[in-house]
Design a protein around this motif. Structure first.
Motif, mmCIF file in Angstrom:
data_model
loop_
_atom_site.group_PDB
_atom_site.id
_atom_site.type_symbol
_atom_site.label_atom_id
_atom_site.label_comp_id
_atom_site.label_asym_id
_atom_site.label_seq_id
_atom_site.Cartn_x
_atom_site.Cartn_y
_atom_site.Cartn_z
ATOM 1 N N LEU A 1 0.661 -1.141 0.103
ATOM 2 C CA LEU A 1 -0.005 -0.166 -0.018
ATOM 3 C C LEU A 1 0.933 1.257 -0.054
ATOM 4 O O LEU A 1 0.581 2.402 -0.706
ATOM 5 N N TRP A 2 2.008 1.164 0.903
ATOM 6 C CA TRP A 2 2.639 2.368 0.929
ATOM 7 C C TRP A 2 3.384 2.548 -0.519
ATOM 8 O O TRP A 2 3.780 3.824 -0.958
ATOM 9 N N THR A 3 3.758 1.549 -1.230
ATOM 10 C CA THR A 3 4.662 1.834 -2.242
ATOM 11 C C THR A 3 3.724 1.829 -3.655
ATOM 12 O O THR A 3 4.026 2.377 -4.579
ATOM 13 N N GLY A 4 2.634 1.464 -3.295
ATOM 14 C CA GLY A 4 1.489 1.206 -4.502
ATOM 15 C C GLY A 4 1.713 0.525 -5.539
ATOM 16 O O GLY A 4 1.252 0.513 -6.662
ATOM 17 N N SER A 5 2.588 -0.667 -5.338
ATOM 18 C CA SER A 5 3.212 -1.425 -6.259
ATOM 19 C C SER A 5 2.679 -2.910 -6.087
ATOM 20 O O SER A 5 3.153 -3.482 -4.942
ATOM 21 N N PRO A 6 1.800 -3.574 -6.926
ATOM 22 C CA PRO A 6 1.682 -4.924 -6.621
ATOM 23 C C PRO A 6 2.999 -5.685 -6.722
ATOM 24 O O PRO A 6 3.134 -6.990 -6.031
ATOM 25 N N VAL A 7 3.910 -5.495 -7.244
ATOM 26 C CA VAL A 7 5.212 -6.138 -7.563
ATOM 27 C C VAL A 7 5.780 -6.462 -6.189
ATOM 28 O O VAL A 7 6.319 -7.403 -5.814
ATOM 29 N N VAL A 8 5.475 -5.485 -5.302
ATOM 30 C CA VAL A 8 6.374 -5.287 -3.999
ATOM 31 C C VAL A 8 5.547 -6.561 -3.159
ATOM 32 O O VAL A 8 6.342 -7.171 -2.299
ATOM 33 N N TYR A 9 4.278 -6.602 -3.254
ATOM 34 C CA TYR A 9 3.437 -7.611 -2.604
ATOM 35 C C TYR A 9 3.860 -8.897 -2.952
ATOM 36 O O TYR A 9 4.136 -9.907 -2.057
ATOM 37 N N PHE A 10 3.971 -9.300 -4.079
ATOM 38 C CA PHE A 10 4.232 -10.737 -4.739
ATOM 39 C C PHE A 10 5.856 -10.969 -4.740
ATOM 40 O O PHE A 10 5.917 -12.101 -4.534
ATOM 41 N N LEU A 11 6.647 -9.941 -4.845
ATOM 42 C CA LEU A 11 8.162 -10.367 -4.650
ATOM 43 C C LEU A 11 8.730 -10.672 -3.172
ATOM 44 O O LEU A 11 9.471 -11.458 -3.376
ATOM 45 N N GLN A 12 8.163 -9.954 -2.362
ATOM 46 C CA GLN A 12 8.468 -10.508 -0.817
ATOM 47 C C GLN A 12 8.409 -12.005 -0.516
ATOM 48 O O GLN A 12 9.551 -12.318 0.016
ATOM 49 N N PRO A 13 7.514 -12.697 -0.637
ATOM 50 C CA PRO A 13 7.488 -14.244 -0.426
ATOM 51 C C PRO A 13 8.374 -15.106 -1.143
ATOM 52 O O PRO A 13 9.027 -16.046 -0.793
ATOM 53 N N GLU A 14 8.652 -14.638 -2.450
ATOM 54 C CA GLU A 14 9.664 -15.163 -3.289
ATOM 55 C C GLU A 14 11.092 -15.146 -2.706
ATOM 56 O O GLU A 14 11.886 -15.947 -2.934
ATOM 57 N N VAL A 15 11.330 -13.932 -2.103
ATOM 58 C CA VAL A 15 12.619 -13.691 -1.635
ATOM 59 C C VAL A 15 12.798 -14.607 -0.280
ATOM 60 O O VAL A 15 13.895 -15.495 -0.137
ATOM 61 N N GLY A 16 11.790 -14.826 0.402
ATOM 62 C CA GLY A 16 11.476 -15.827 1.488
ATOM 63 C C GLY A 16 11.731 -17.194 0.963
ATOM 64 O O GLY A 16 12.585 -17.927 1.804
#
Length: 221
Positions: A86-101
């Motif tokens: 929500l802060w970045t306004g980017s769906p990429v950020v939302y979906f990228l985080q679990p992939e890094v994990g």
């Protein structure tokens, strides 16, 4: 060395045990997110997915059932992901985080093999009891090391596919649904194949152990 007879539970029994957790933890959140995305947009989907996780926690508290630590971690994780997206306004950020994990988890799998403490063995023992004599068998140690390596690369492959799809699509809002469908189908195919290979190899290992026991007993006699 004589090894006790070990029987792997039927696949139908394992499936019945795993199905509720799979539905609640994987299928339902994805369905909720996808439905909310179509009706409410990306922000609404974030809120719905987060609410689903917390609803599961509240439901257990109301029924006075133990809340698994993994559910608490999931609630904290999805809250952080949603707020950052929500802060970045980017769906990429939302979906990228679990992939890094997931990439980090795959590194832990690889390290566990190097340390001769294969992680798949620890996970298997949470569901299936294997006598210590069997676990000390050289075939069994090699099996768990190889399967742990397999799953390390499966996790890496799933993350690589997901990140590639994110980069390729650049995820404008109208493509989020397409990303979810394609990514889910590919990951399910890769993981499903790995599950089949793991179970088939485990059954074959147990058959070999059962056949070795009478043969070694005859030689000793």
């Amino acid at each position: 060395m004589t090894h006790p007879h070990v029987t792997l539970p039927r696949l139908t029994s394992l499936a019945r045990q795993a199905a509720p957790r799979l539905l609640e933890g994987v299928v339902a959140p994805l369905a909720v997110f996808y439905a909310a995305l179509a009706l409410l947009g990306f922000t609404g989907a974030l809120a719905a997915a987060t609410a689903w996780v917390y609803a599961g926690v509240v439901w257990r508290l109301i029924r006075r059932r133990r809340v698994p630590a993994t559910m608490i971690v999931a609630a904290i994780a999805i809250t952080g992901r949603a707020l950052l997206a929500l802060w970045t306004g980017s769906p990429v950020v939302y979906f990228l985080q679990p992939e890094v994990g997931t990439i980090c988890v795959s590194m832990v799998f690889l390290a566990s093999v190097r340390l001769r403490r294969p992680l798949v063995q620890k996970l298997t023992l949470d569901y299936i009891h294997l006598p210590s004599a069997v676990l000390r068998h050289e075939r069994v140690r090699r099996f768990f090391a190889r399967i742990t390596l397999l799953w390390a690369f499966v996790l890496l492959a799933n993350s690589a596919v997901s990140i590639w799809l994110l980069v390729r699509e650049q995820l404008p809002e109208h493509s989020v649904a397409d990303y979810l469908l394609v990514r889910t189908a590919i990951v399910a195919a890769i993981s499903g194949t790995a599950v089949w290979v793991s179970v088939h190899a485990f059954r074959r290992l147990l058959r070999r152990l059962h056949h070795e026991t009478p043969a070694k007993a005859a030689i000793t006699a």
